[in-house]
Design a protein around this motif. Structure first.
Motif, mmCIF file in Angstrom:
data_model
loop_
_atom_site.group_PDB
_atom_site.id
_atom_site.type_symbol
_atom_site.label_atom_id
_atom_site.label_comp_id
_atom_site.label_asym_id
_atom_site.label_seq_id
_atom_site.Cartn_x
_atom_site.Cartn_y
_atom_site.Cartn_z
ATOM 1 N N TYR A 1 -2.658 -5.350 -2.136
ATOM 2 C CA TYR A 1 -1.959 -6.174 -2.400
ATOM 3 C C TYR A 1 -1.488 -5.562 -3.667
ATOM 4 O O TYR A 1 -0.280 -6.282 -2.930
ATOM 5 C CB TYR A 1 -3.204 -7.602 -3.162
ATOM 6 N N VAL A 2 -1.779 -4.861 -4.723
ATOM 7 C CA VAL A 2 -0.710 -4.971 -5.446
ATOM 8 C C VAL A 2 0.571 -3.909 -5.209
ATOM 9 O O VAL A 2 1.481 -4.533 -6.054
ATOM 10 C CB VAL A 2 -1.784 -3.912 -7.050
ATOM 11 N N THR A 3 0.554 -3.166 -4.402
ATOM 12 C CA THR A 3 1.227 -2.277 -4.436
ATOM 13 C C THR A 3 2.499 -2.467 -3.170
ATOM 14 O O THR A 3 3.762 -2.292 -3.237
ATOM 15 C CB THR A 3 0.662 -0.621 -3.623
ATOM 16 N N LEU A 4 2.117 -3.769 -2.771
ATOM 17 C CA LEU A 4 2.699 -4.307 -1.600
ATOM 18 C C LEU A 4 3.623 -5.831 -2.318
ATOM 19 O O LEU A 4 4.814 -6.167 -2.259
ATOM 20 C CB LEU A 4 2.318 -4.472 -0.602
ATOM 21 N N PHE A 5 3.163 -6.065 -2.376
ATOM 22 C CA PHE A 5 3.370 -7.955 -3.402
ATOM 23 C C PHE A 5 3.469 -7.906 -5.150
ATOM 24 O O PHE A 5 3.478 -8.414 -5.424
ATOM 25 C CB PHE A 5 2.309 -9.055 -2.225
ATOM 26 N N ALA A 6 2.933 -7.591 -6.204
ATOM 27 C CA ALA A 6 2.489 -8.027 -7.555
ATOM 28 C C ALA A 6 3.741 -7.320 -7.763
ATOM 29 O O ALA A 6 4.481 -6.580 -7.364
ATOM 30 C CB ALA A 6 1.616 -6.591 -8.048
ATOM 31 N N THR A 7 3.992 -7.979 -9.120
ATOM 32 C CA THR A 7 5.497 -8.263 -9.230
ATOM 33 C C THR A 7 4.911 -8.068 -11.169
ATOM 34 O O THR A 7 6.280 -8.080 -12.286
ATOM 35 C CB THR A 7 5.831 -9.742 -9.150
ATOM 36 N N CYS B 1 0.210 7.331 -8.159
ATOM 37 C CA CYS B 1 -1.420 7.704 -7.626
ATOM 38 C C CYS B 1 -1.528 5.544 -7.317
ATOM 39 O O CYS B 1 -1.727 5.504 -6.079
ATOM 40 C CB CYS B 1 -2.040 7.529 -8.444
ATOM 41 N N SER B 2 -1.697 4.896 -8.242
ATOM 42 C CA SER B 2 -1.135 3.783 -8.369
ATOM 43 C C SER B 2 -0.277 3.026 -6.731
ATOM 44 O O SER B 2 -0.878 2.181 -6.258
ATOM 45 C CB SER B 2 -1.081 3.245 -9.407
ATOM 46 N N ARG B 3 0.352 3.466 -6.748
ATOM 47 C CA ARG B 3 1.879 2.887 -6.472
ATOM 48 C C ARG B 3 1.717 3.533 -4.729
ATOM 49 O O ARG B 3 1.734 3.180 -3.117
ATOM 50 C CB ARG B 3 3.566 3.095 -7.126
ATOM 51 N N TYR B 4 1.419 4.994 -4.633
ATOM 52 C CA TYR B 4 1.666 5.769 -3.368
ATOM 53 C C TYR B 4 0.719 5.579 -2.781
ATOM 54 O O TYR B 4 -0.364 5.597 -1.420
ATOM 55 C CB TYR B 4 2.843 6.486 -3.271
ATOM 56 N N ILE B 5 0.086 6.628 -3.414
ATOM 57 C CA ILE B 5 -1.179 7.796 -2.842
ATOM 58 C C ILE B 5 -2.253 6.688 -3.203
ATOM 59 O O ILE B 5 -3.582 7.139 -1.587
ATOM 60 C CB ILE B 5 -1.617 8.746 -4.190
ATOM 61 N N VAL B 6 -2.543 5.893 -3.755
ATOM 62 C CA VAL B 6 -4.086 5.526 -3.297
ATOM 63 C C VAL B 6 -3.810 4.472 -1.212
ATOM 64 O O VAL B 6 -4.698 4.712 -0.529
ATOM 65 C CB VAL B 6 -4.096 4.319 -3.888
ATOM 66 N N MET C 1 7.556 3.139 0.896
ATOM 67 C CA MET C 1 7.035 4.273 1.673
ATOM 68 C C MET C 1 5.398 3.590 1.749
ATOM 69 O O MET C 1 4.849 3.543 2.507
ATOM 70 C CB MET C 1 6.246 5.357 0.287
ATOM 71 N N GLN C 2 5.489 2.335 0.989
ATOM 72 C CA GLN C 2 3.639 1.895 0.382
ATOM 73 C C GLN C 2 3.696 0.843 1.999
ATOM 74 O O GLN C 2 2.719 0.756 2.138
ATOM 75 C CB GLN C 2 3.970 0.707 -0.496
ATOM 76 N N ARG C 3 4.856 0.132 2.077
ATOM 77 C CA ARG C 3 4.789 -0.762 3.308
ATOM 78 C C ARG C 3 4.273 0.318 4.210
ATOM 79 O O ARG C 3 4.116 -0.394 5.628
ATOM 80 C CB ARG C 3 6.270 -1.470 3.401
ATOM 81 N N ALA C 4 5.507 0.835 4.625
ATOM 82 C CA ALA C 4 5.774 1.954 5.693
ATOM 83 C C ALA C 4 3.794 2.827 6.086
ATOM 84 O O ALA C 4 2.919 2.550 7.620
ATOM 85 C CB ALA C 4 5.879 3.260 5.895
ATOM 86 N N ALA C 5 3.049 3.160 4.911
ATOM 87 C CA ALA C 5 1.348 3.293 4.812
ATOM 88 C C ALA C 5 0.742 1.953 5.645
ATOM 89 O O ALA C 5 0.093 1.909 6.112
ATOM 90 C CB ALA C 5 1.386 4.228 3.558
ATOM 91 N N ALA C 6 0.880 0.731 4.932
ATOM 92 C CA ALA C 6 0.104 -0.278 5.634
ATOM 93 C C ALA C 6 0.748 -0.840 6.738
ATOM 94 O O ALA C 6 0.059 -0.218 7.386
ATOM 95 C CB ALA C 6 0.806 -1.906 4.640
ATOM 96 N N TYR C 7 1.916 -0.559 6.985
ATOM 97 C CA TYR C 7 1.840 -1.200 8.757
ATOM 98 C C TYR C 7 1.701 0.014 9.839
ATOM 99 O O TYR C 7 0.664 -0.135 10.312
ATOM 100 C CB TYR C 7 3.834 -0.807 8.840
#
Length: 652
Positions: free
Chosen positions: A58-64, A204-209, A387-393
């Motif tokens: 949630y945080v990597t995709l939507f949090a502001t 790490c918190s943005r991409y790696i996780v 990258m985050q959205r690509a990983a989620a998809y």
């Protein structure tokens, strides 16, 4: 023996093999030494870890909200999970047990990070005016993070971190008051983005996780077994087939694996017994798997998650790092493959019987398993989305493709298991990244990096080769027993600037230090991947480590080529220069493999082996003259060996 007895025997053998694998993982992989939770407590712990994974997505995709809030809450939850999952020492077997002092440390550590979370705005606004109690909170946060890292990663990185902390407090900082030095150190390391919350934890918190969670889902689609079957189908029937299968399967599995030891044990539990059964010596079998599995950390698209860090450090798109890594990675695995082939020919070993190999027609039906990986690369490299959205998809796509395979279908239970596995996998990486931030922060605030750079440049003078050799030694020593992501962070802060100051392009310098940080996993004396391979092969650990280092000669040579001729990573290159440097490097690796194996067509005498080694090194050197001389030497040695084989056949 009845069919029922055969089935029971097969089950027992399978259970014993799994027990051996688990024992090896517990011995060489800190992440496998976890608490035992069952029943309601087990459900609560699992729920916390699953909730963490969902929170991270949630945080990597939507949090502001503020970055400080995101980073501090992330590490606060990592501290919580770290104590829930990892006991204070190996071998803790008590069920549903957590000592009181662990509970106290967990609450204190988690509380220190969440104090920052809930007071982030006021802490940012107060500048350098910190109260004594805030310094105490920072000290607690730093100390508890170090303890969690000791539990889940091990002592090597802790020793490195403590060295730099002690250096900063007693030698590096200039404030005459010790409390003044402590105050300055804690403020920079804990309350700014120059320490714990710097680039490693941020990435790490943005991409790696989210990529770790993606890897957990991908594994549950059965893709690892598909890769092993595919490798068997491609290379299993040829001379030394099982070893070639090991190289190919480890390269493929390494694309989604973030652990040299984990990759060694996972694929090695299948390939090492096959290699021994075919006739390979135990030390060689363990070394092949360790060398190939370690290469998984340099294999695009994931590269042990270091690709994302490298892109952030260099300020370039992730796709640039991915493309640059392809040729060096292929050269690495090709070098091991050549050595395996020559060893098999020298020993007269056969491949796997045809009737034991999978049929390609069956594997073609499962090519859809590759779709999540393929689409991930397409989405990211084409800049279609973040990258985050690509990983989620890609996670969603993994679930979809699993529906076509009844055995590996991701059910609700597997879905939750994957989220739990992703959360557990994040603990080690996040803790290591936090400690890497402490190390880089200590180096930055004391100016130690500049002293190290100036010292090596002073010794090297204008000779790049000396700087490369000294930097290589630093990387191998600092990388021993340290996870991939933390290794790269340390190297990027301490060693890469040395080469950049010597005129090496930034990307080439970062690839150089990354490669030598990785090979620490197979370089004695702390060669954890090699020791894990030796344990499965029941071989001598040190002999296995030295053999693995020999097989991975490409990892020791290719970084030098990258620095002298960056065309290998497509920097300052033309199509012709890329082809030339790739071809000469490949022939050089072939010559070095022949020298180490002492075989090409026939057994090579010492003079020919030395000549092969000299020709290989000359080909790896960047000059046209050295390339031509190297080619001549290798061609002559190859002709001599071919003639030797021809005479042997005629005599026979």
């Amino acid at each position: 023996m009845t069919d029922e007895q055969k089935d029971m025997s097969t089950v027992t053998a399978s259970e014993n093999a799994q027990a051996d694998v688990d024992a090896v993982m517990k011995k060489y992989d800190r992440e496998s030494n976890t608490r035992i939770w069952t029943g309601v407590p087990g459900g609560i712990v699992k729920g916390i870890i699953i909730g963490f994974s969902i929170w991270c997505i949630y945080v990597t995709l939507f949090a502001t909200f503020l970055e400080e809030i995101r980073l501090t809450s992330f590490l606060g939850l990592v501290i919580l999970m770290g104590f829930l999952v990892y006991p204070a020492k190996k071998g803790e077997q008590r069920v549903n047990y957590m000592p009181w002092y662990d509970i106290v440390m967990m609450i204190a550590g988690m509380g220190s990070y969440f104090y920052f979370t809930f007071n982030a705005e006021s802490i940012i606004q107060q500048g350098t005016r910190f109260q004594p109690y805030q310094i105490v909170i920072g000290i607690v946060g730093i100390a508890i993070l170090l303890e969690v890292t000791r539990r889940c990663v091990g002592l090597p990185i802790l020793i490195v971190a403590l060295f730099f902390v002690v250096y900063a407090l007693f030698l590096g900082l200039t404030n005459p008051s010790f409390f003044g030095r402590v105050r300055y150190f804690v403020r920079n390391v804990f309350y700014t983005k120059e320490g714990i919350f710097s680039t490693p934890v941020n990435v790490c918190s943005r991409y790696i996780v989210i990529f770790i969670i993606f890897g957990a889902f991908l594994e549950r689609t059965g893709i690892s077994q598909f890769f092993i079957s595919l490798a068997n189908c491609v290379a299993g029937k040829y001379s030394g087939g099982p070893a070639k299968v090991s190289v190919i399967s480890s390269a493929l599995c390494g694309m989604v694996s973030g652990s040299s030891v984990g990759n060694t044990v996972t694929t090695g539990s299948v390939t090492i017994p096959m290699m021994k059964k075919t006739g390979f010596r135990p030390e060689f079998a363990g070394a092949v798997e360790a060398a190939a599995s370690t290469g998984g950390q340099i294999m695009p698209p994931i590269m042990g998650a270091a690709a994302f860090l490298m892109a952030d450090f260099l300020g370039v798109p992730y796709s640039s790092v991915l493309v640059a890594a392809i040729i060096p990675a292929l050269l690495y695995f090709t070098g091991i493959f050549i050595s395996v082939h020559l060893e098999a020919k020298k020993e007269g070993l056969s491949g796997i019987p045809k009737e034991e190999l999978p049929h390609f027609s069956q594997l073609v039906k499962k090519l859809y398993l590759l779709l999540p990986l393929v689409m991930l690369v397409v989405w990211v490299s084409g800049n279609y989305m973040t990258m985050q959205r690509a990983a989620a998809y890609s996670i969603v796509l993994s679930i979809v493709v699993s529906l076509f395979d009844k055995e590996n279908r991701i059910t609700p239970k597997k879905f939750l298991d994957a989220l739990e596995a992703g959360g557990r996998g994040t603990i080690t990486v996040a803790a290591a990244c936090g400690v890497a931030g402490i190390i880089s922060g200590s180096i930055t605030m004391t100016g130690l990096a500049n002293e190290l750079i100036n010292g090596i440049i002073k010794v090297a003078g204008t000779h790049l080769i000396i700087a490369l050799l000294l930097t290589m030694l630093c990387c191998i020593v600092l990388g021993m027993g340290v996870p991939t992501t933390a290794t790269y962070c340390i190297m990027a802060a301490t060693c890469a600037p040395i080469l950049i100051r010597m005129g090496v392009p930034a990307m080439a310098a970062h690839f150089f230090v990354f490669y030598f940080g990785i090979v620490a996993d197979i370089t004695p004396p702390v060669a954890l991947a090699a020791y894990a391979g030796a344990a499965i092969a029941k071989a001598n650990p040190m002999k296995t480590a030295f053999r693995a280092s020999q097989l991975a000669i490409a990892a020791f040579m290719v970084p030098y080529v990258i620095c002298y001729n960056p065309a290998l990573i497509l920097v300052d290159s033309t199509p012709l220069s890329v082809v030339v440097v790739t071809a000469t490097t490949l022939i050089g690796l072939f010559a070095l493999a022949a020298a180490f194996e002492g075989y090409l067509f026939a057994k090579a005498d010492p003079v020919i082996r030395i000549a092969f080694a000299a020709g290989g090194i000359l080909l790896i050197a960047p000059e046209t003259v050295t390339d031509l001389v190297g080619l001549a030497i290798v061609a002559l040695c190859t002709f001599v060996q071919w003639q030797k084989k021809r005479r042997t056949v005629q005599t026979a």
